[in-house]
Motif scaffolding. Structure first.
Motif, mmCIF file in Angstrom:
data_model
loop_
_atom_site.group_PDB
_atom_site.id
_atom_site.type_symbol
_atom_site.label_atom_id
_atom_site.label_comp_id
_atom_site.label_asym_id
_atom_site.label_seq_id
_atom_site.Cartn_x
_atom_site.Cartn_y
_atom_site.Cartn_z
ATOM 1 N N ILE A 59 0.864 -1.205 0.000
ATOM 2 C CA ILE A 59 0.000 0.000 0.000
ATOM 3 C C ILE A 59 0.891 1.242 0.000
ATOM 4 N N THR A 60 0.589 2.158 -0.896
ATOM 5 C CA THR A 60 1.329 3.419 -0.936
ATOM 6 C C THR A 60 0.501 4.492 -1.645
ATOM 7 N N SER A 61 0.837 5.740 -1.355
ATOM 8 C CA SER A 61 0.171 6.848 -2.064
ATOM 9 C C SER A 61 1.021 7.295 -3.251
ATOM 10 N N ALA A 62 2.235 6.741 -3.363
ATOM 11 C CA ALA A 62 3.139 7.198 -4.433
ATOM 12 C C ALA A 62 2.668 6.644 -5.780
ATOM 13 N N LYS A 63 2.403 7.555 -6.711
ATOM 14 C CA LYS A 63 1.864 7.148 -8.012
ATOM 15 C C LYS A 63 2.893 6.351 -8.827
ATOM 16 N N SER A 64 4.198 6.560 -8.491
ATOM 17 C CA SER A 64 5.242 5.934 -9.300
ATOM 18 C C SER A 64 5.617 4.536 -8.808
ATOM 19 N N PHE A 65 4.840 3.960 -7.902
ATOM 20 C CA PHE A 65 5.220 2.673 -7.297
ATOM 21 C C PHE A 65 5.493 1.582 -8.343
ATOM 22 N N GLU A 66 4.533 1.376 -9.264
ATOM 23 C CA GLU A 66 4.693 0.279 -10.234
ATOM 24 C C GLU A 66 5.907 0.533 -11.137
ATOM 25 N N ARG A 67 6.078 1.807 -11.521
ATOM 26 C CA ARG A 67 7.187 2.152 -12.421
ATOM 27 C C ARG A 67 8.527 1.800 -11.764
ATOM 28 N N TYR A 68 8.698 2.199 -10.523
ATOM 29 C CA TYR A 68 10.000 1.965 -9.874
ATOM 30 C C TYR A 68 10.170 0.516 -9.439
#
Ligand SMILES: C[S@@+](CC[C@H](N)C(=O)[O-])C[C@H]1O[C@@H](n2cnc3c(N)ncnc32)[C@H](O)[C@@H]1O
Length: 388
Positions: free
Chosen positions: A345-354
């Motif tokens: 769980i995260t609010s960071a939109k770039s999670f999947e990218r990184y």
């Protein structure tokens, strides 16, 4: 002077939960034997009895609070509010020495001044009770009864809070770590994942240990709230046997002899110390492991397992650059753990990218009012012969 009445046998029970986890809470209720009505705005209401109050408080992992729903009526003015509250037979719920606290919220309604609503409701309750019991001065020297009002689109709902403080307060987490997740949300994340008691489990960003401890409690069938107190236990008109029976039943259901392989890692030695301290308070220090380890060193000897985690979001202590680095290192580590599932769980939109991979599924959830995504990555399927 009239004496106190025993609590009614039949009750409407309202359970609240965080937005997005209603389905999980509904399943929990069904497992306890309470088929429930649909969830409306993060609350579920069903017909129950006094034992349901005790059982729900002790056993529900994802609920915020358990209430007794007392009444619902339309009101747009203070007079309508007063009359609606005064008409309720409060003596069925409150004894003549009840200490009454009124709190509430209002959404999209003409009655929006909360403190005015609070005092009108309290005045009407005390007036009604004083008349019934035949007393002129209501002493409020007894146990605490917290009445809540919810005004939604000019419809008032009145409830009695049976839990007291929110059910995320399990009784084992006495110190606060960096951005801890609520125990109720941690349980919801676990119950949405493919975690199972006989599958190895890791939280590589464990902080104060919440997800690992909640996971171990589920794995060992330890009731989430067995260590804590509830307001209804102090109510003189609520028979003590309901709590005792629910407590004993929960104790009988524990599966403490199960062998589990549950670990939490964190870069911060202070967090590890805190997590170990919480495991001791939860009585789980012999069942779970916490070690200082950076996510770049994440490995496991087990070919299969589940990770449920709440990594840094890049907003508070760790900046977004550090958070992205964490996601990248987690993604690298996962490449060598093909049989492991990841739920993060995260609010960071770039999670999947990184992380370097698209999630199999995602859903919207809120962590302390912050909109987040819960990402699901399923590992390779375990075959019967794969078992270690
Ligand atoms: C959002 S907090 C987790 C809070 C936890 N769920 C709890 O309930 O206390 C994120 C955690 O990630 C840890 N962390 C940050 N960078 C890390 C890294 N490179 N490797 C491992 N842990 C890291 C932080 O120390 C922090 O405890």
């Amino acid at each position: 002077m009239k004496s106190n009445l025993p609590f009614p046998e039949k009750l409407d029970i309202t359970v609240t939960c965080a937005s997005g986890v209603e389905k999980v809470t509904k399943t929990e209720l069904e497992r306890l034997g309470y088929p429930s009505a649909p969830a409306v705005n993060g609350s579920i209401t069903f017909s129950g009895d006094k034992s349901a109050v005790a059982r729900c408080n002790i056993n529900l992992r994802t609920a915020d609070r358990v209430y007794i729903k007392i009444a619902q009526f339309p009101a747009q003015t203070f007079d309508e509010l007063y009359d609606g509250v005064y008409q309720i037979p409060w003596q069925n719920y409150l004894p003549k020495d009840a200490k009454i606290l009124v709190n509430g919220k209002s959404v999209k309604s003409k009655l929006f001044a909360l403190s005015a609503c609070q005092s009108i409701i309290k005045k009407a309750i005390i007036k009604g009770l004083s008349r019934y019991y035949g007393i002129s001065l209501f002493p409020e020297t007894g146990s605490l009864y917290q009445v809540e009002f919810w005004v939604f689109k000019d419809e008032v709902t009145l409830l009695l809070n049976t839990s007291g403080t929110g059910l995320h307060k399990r009784g084992y987490r006495d110190l606060v770590g960096i951005a801890p997740i609520k125990e109720t949300l941690a349980s919801a994340l676990l119950l949405m994942s493919d975690f199972y008691y006989n599958r190895p489990f890791i939280d590589p960003f464990c902080g104060s240990g919440t997800i690992v401890i909640e996971g171990a409690k589920i794995a060992l069938n330890i009731a989430p709230n067995i260590l804590r107190d509830f307001d209804f236990r102090h109510w003189t008109n609520f028979d003590k046997k309901y709590y005792t029976q629910a407590y004993e039943q929960a104790k009988d259901n524990e599966k403490l002899d199960r062998q589990i392989d549950f670990s939490g890692y964190d870069i911060d030695q202070k967090a590890i110390k805190l997590a170990r301290h919480h495991a001791v308070l939860a009585g789980l220090d012999k069942k779970v492991r916490f070690e200082r380890r950076e996510v770049k060193d994440l490995t496991s000897e087990s070919a299969f397992g589940t990770i449920v985690t709440n990594p840094p979001y890049g907003e508070r202590v760790y900046d977004i650059k550090q958070a992205k680095q964490c996601y990248k290192e987690l993604g690298e580590a996962l490449k060598k753990m093909q049989g492991w599932s990841l739920f993060a769980i995260t609010s960071a939109k770039s999670f999947e990218r990184y992380l370097g991979k698209r999630a199999d599924r995602e859903r919207k959830l809120y962590n302390s009012n912050k909109e987040c995504r819960y990402y699901y990555y399923y590992g390779q399927k375990e075959k019967p012969n794969d078992r270690r």
